[in-house]
Scaffold this active site. Structure first.
Site, PDB file in Angstrom:
ATOM      1  N   LYS A  53      23.003   0.932  30.732  1.00 41.06           N
ATOM      2  CA  LYS A  53      22.220   0.070  31.611  1.00 41.06           C
ATOM      3  C   LYS A  53      22.773   0.175  33.034  1.00 41.06           C
ATOM      4  CE  LYS A  53      20.859  -2.923  27.952  1.00 41.06           C
ATOM      5  NZ  LYS A  53      20.965  -4.106  27.193  1.00 41.06           N
ATOM      6  N   HIS A 104      22.551  -6.210  31.403  1.00 42.23           N
ATOM      7  CA  HIS A 104      22.500  -5.939  32.842  1.00 42.23           C
ATOM      8  C   HIS A 104      23.325  -6.979  33.600  1.00 42.23           C
ATOM      9  CE1 HIS A 104      18.902  -3.679  31.514  1.00 42.23           C
ATOM     10  NE2 HIS A 104      19.278  -2.845  32.480  1.00 42.23           N
ATOM     11  N   SER A 110      15.114  -4.116  33.281  1.00 39.15           N
ATOM     12  CA  SER A 110      15.992  -5.192  32.821  1.00 39.15           C
ATOM     13  C   SER A 110      15.121  -6.385  32.453  1.00 39.15           C
ATOM     14  CB  SER A 110      16.966  -5.597  33.933  1.00 39.15           C
ATOM     15  OG  SER A 110      17.540  -6.860  33.672  1.00 39.15           O
ATOM     16  N   GLY A 155      16.173  -9.396  32.229  1.00 36.62           N
ATOM     17  CA  GLY A 155      16.606 -10.519  33.046  1.00 36.62           C
ATOM     18  C   GLY A 155      16.298 -10.372  34.532  1.00 36.62           C
TER      19      GLY A 155
END
Length: 151
Positions: A48, A79, A120, A122
């Protein structure tokens, strides 16, 4: 951190530091610290990554120096693990950060190939073309491709 919160923290910090060192000296120190932050720091393999904007000290003309950086580590499960590690380290240097999104990177140095893709959950999807541009500063001889496919 919101822009308003960043401004409040920055101005408070400026007032506190003004009592200890001249503001111009502090501004030069922060600018040098911003310049010293490497643009790219990534591992090998598949992992990531996050695209981060790093801010220096606001100048008297109202401009705020900044730079974009790419960070990606095999050791990070999320992340946010990457962003938390990097933002904490940079905050310790007096620099502020903003996560602009994330994704995945497949770095194959043996083949001189890097693939930037995904997103991601988030932070949302990073601008992979911007990440590619930054990666090329460290890996100009690599074939770097971007894709919106995959997670």
């Amino acid at each position: 951190m919101s822009a308003i919160c960043r401004l409040g923290v920055r101005h408070t910090l400026q007032k506190v530091l003004a009592g200890y060192v001249g503001c111009r000296t502090f501004a030069r120190m922060v600018d040098a610290k911003l310049d010293a932050v490497p643009v790219v720091d990534i591992d090998e393999g598949i992992f990531k990554y996050v695209l981060i904007k790093v801010y220096g000290k606001e100048k008297s003309d109202g401009s705020e120096p900044s730079k974009m950086i790419v960070r990606g580590f095999n050791r990070a499960q999320w992340h946010s693990d990457i962003y938390d590690e990097v933002s904490s380290a940079l905050l310790g240097l007096g620099l502020e950060t903003e996560c602009l999104g994330g994704g995945r990177i497949e770095n194959r140095p043996d083949l001189k190939q890097i693939k930037v893709y995904g997103y991601s959950q988030g932070y949302g999807k990073a601008d992979h073309m911007e990440s590619r541009r930054l990666l090329l500063t460290k890996y100009p001889d690599h074939n770097i491709t971007c894709s919106d496919e995959g997670y």
